[in-house]
Write an enzyme that holds these catalytic residues in place. Structure first.
Site, mmCIF file in Angstrom:
data_model
loop_
_atom_site.group_PDB
_atom_site.id
_atom_site.type_symbol
_atom_site.label_atom_id
_atom_site.label_comp_id
_atom_site.label_asym_id
_atom_site.label_seq_id
_atom_site.Cartn_x
_atom_site.Cartn_y
_atom_site.Cartn_z
ATOM 1 N N SER A 197 0.828 -1.199 0.000
ATOM 2 C CA SER A 197 0.000 0.000 0.000
ATOM 3 C C SER A 197 0.870 1.259 0.000
ATOM 4 C CB SER A 197 -0.947 -0.020 1.202
ATOM 5 O OG SER A 197 -0.220 -0.010 2.417
ATOM 6 N N TYR A 198 0.204 2.405 -0.108
ATOM 7 C CA TYR A 198 0.876 3.706 -0.197
ATOM 8 C C TYR A 198 1.810 3.916 1.001
ATOM 9 C CZ TYR A 198 1.359 8.768 -0.876
ATOM 10 O OH TYR A 198 1.854 10.030 -1.086
#
Length: 204
Positions: A93-94
């Site tokens: 994820s980010y």
């Protein structure tokens, strides 16, 4: 074998200064010599206290950088670079997040993500097989999620992982391990304090 520290009575021992320190080397050497001569120590007291420890939260960027630096000697910018690359490859994820929490809705993705981790990935051992996705750690909390949630693995195939360089793989494995810990029970342990006597001195 275990180590024990000299534990004089800081209130009553006249050999110590006003701050509870022994500053005379001759006295210290004499204590060591006397204990060595005695050769044994008698256990005088044992206290065992039960404790519980929650799984550590998933990584924020700063927590990941601190962990990778301490554990693997990886520079701060390198960690960000590798985490960003994992994000662009759609297998994490980010990364630019200050949160260590996850949306409660994301708990439903756990079986899919952990299912991908069960493919015998080196570095994860048998942990994916033992993870219990019915468990919900304190990390899943909507109230603590900021603009971006904690860094977690995304569904990934072995072919996606096979193209990672060694440092990217190292970062990804640590992210995956921290995620897996959210699906294990609270750790239980005993914290034990042992008091010993040798040559009329107390050790703990």
């Amino acid at each position: 074998e275990f180590k024990a520290s000299w534990a004089p009575d800081k209130e009553k021992d006249v050999r110590l200064d006003s701050e509870g320190r022994l500053l005379d080397r001759k006295i210290a050497d004499a204590i060591a010599a006397a204990c060595k001569k005695e050769g044994t120590a008698l256990v005088t007291e044992v206290k065992a206290t039960k404790g519980r420890e929650q799984p550590p939260l998933p990584f924020s960027l700063s927590a990941l950088q601190e962990y990778m630096s301490r554990r693997h000697g990886m520079g701060v910018q390198d960690v960000l670079k590798h985490a960003q690359s994992l994000y662009e490859k759609k297998i994490a994820s980010y990364p630019r997040t200050d949160s260590e929490y996850l949306p409660e809705s994301q708990h439903g993705e756990a079986p899919t993500i952990i299912g991908d981790l069960k493919a015998g990935i080196k570095g994860l051992g048998s942990a994916p097989d033992k993870a219990d996705t019915s468990l919900k750690s304190r990390a899943f909390n909507d109230k603590n999620v900021t603009a971006h949630h904690a860094i977690v693995p995304r569904p990934a195939t072995l072919s996606q992982l096979s193209v990672l360089n060694s440092n990217e793989m190292l970062v990804w494995v640590e992210i995956a391990k921290r995620y897996l810990l959210q699906f294990f029970p609270v750790a239980e342990f005993l914290s034990t304090e042992i008091e010993l006597a040798s040559a009329k001195e107390t050790f703990r």
